[in-house]
Design an enzyme around this catalytic site. Structure first.
Site: not given
Length: 313
Positions: A14, A40-41, A91, A188, A253, A257
């Protein structure tokens, strides 16, 4: 100490920068870039470690960004198991518009994974010793990965005795909900509406929708992430709404998570479900306070959680 493993099928490096204003066709002068390992993980594992837990991240890795991802995780001191792939790790990048406070997030699709590469991901999970108490599947599926991968992971989790936690979207989420087998699912509000087939509006509909998911056997626990409004959690006949602390929002961001990582860690430590979700809400709020792709800090989570402990019982 309880052991939590995460599987991220579509990890990313990121990149986040700031610029005064995003203007079409102009040459935009940006701040120095910040790079963080993402997906995510991987974010879930980072938060578990930040909060004092024991986590291991498994992910496919290839190309220059895959190498950068591995080095970044080494620098963070996170235990990880990269699975070599032929494609290049993606990316993704975030641009903060400094004059307005708006944030623009650009998410790239990631490489396709061959059948043998997916199998190596499963084999890496199966080879963990000791086996994890919790296995978290979080993040998007790369192009070409069939939703049936979830079924294979359910069988693997049962075989090794791990509780499977899923945070998915789109077709993989719909498939996971239809098949059952997850211990915990964290949609969500938009994802919940997609699962129900209609817009879920207002608290009454939210509660009815979660009860429906529980009754249908989608998961043993369903945690509805409500952003600045906190969370709603259901398990059996248990239903509780937990408010979020009000904090200045810098970046969204990784907030979901962070919520999931804190919830899973708290459950692994034996906390009651409502308290675990409070930990998650505090971690999510602590993350939105941080710029770009930075995740929560432990001291912020503890401070915010103390406020929730006083006001939400």
């Amino acid at each position: 100490m309880p052991f939590i493993a995460t599987l991220t099928l579509n990890p990313a490096m990121d990149l986040s920068v700031g610029t005064a204003r995003v203007v079409s066709t102009d040459k935009l002068r940006c701040s120095l870039p910040r790079h963080d390992p993402g997906g995510g993980g991987i974010n879930v594992a980072r938060v578990v470690k930040t909060l004092g837990g024991k986590a291991l991240a498994i992910y496919p890795s290839g190309g220059p960004f895959g190498e950068l991802l591995q080095r970044s995780l080494d620098e963070l001191g996170l235990v990880h198991r990269p699975v070599p792939i032929r494609g290049d790790t993606r990316e993704s990048f975030t641009v903060d518009e400094l004059e307005t406070g708006l944030q623009y997030r650009f998410v790239l699709p990631g490489p396709s994974l061959a059948a043998e590469e997916l199998q190596r991901c499963l084999d890496t999970v199966a080879a963990l010793h000791p086996a994890p108490q919790y296995l978290v599947l979080s993040g998007s599926f790369p192009p070409g990965v069939a939703v049936g991968f979830f079924d294979e992971l359910v069988l693997l989790a049962r075989r090794i005795g791990a509780r499977l936690v899923v945070d998915l979207s789109g077709e993989p989420l719909a498939h996971a909900a239809s098949q059952g087998g997850a211990y915990l699912m964290k949609p969500s509000l938009n994802e919940l509406s997609s699962l129900m087939g209609y817009p879920v509006v207002g608290e009454v509909q939210q509660e009815e929708a979660l009860r429906s998911l529980i009754q249908r056997g989608c998961a043993e626990i369903v945690v509805l992430s409500l952003g600045a409004e906190g969370a709603l959690v259901a398990r059996g006949e248990y239903l509780q709404r937990i408010a979020s602390p009000q904090v200045p929002v810098t970046s969204a961001v990784g907030a979901g998570d962070s919520m999931l990582g804190a919830i899973v860690l708290a459950l692994a430590e034996g906390r009651e479900l409502g308290d675990a979700v409070r930990c998650g809400v505090a971690a999510g709020a602590a993350t939105v306070m941080r710029p770009g792709t930075e995740l929560c800090h432990r001291e912020d989570v503890q401070r915010l959680l103390a406020g929730l402990d006083r006001s939400d019982r």
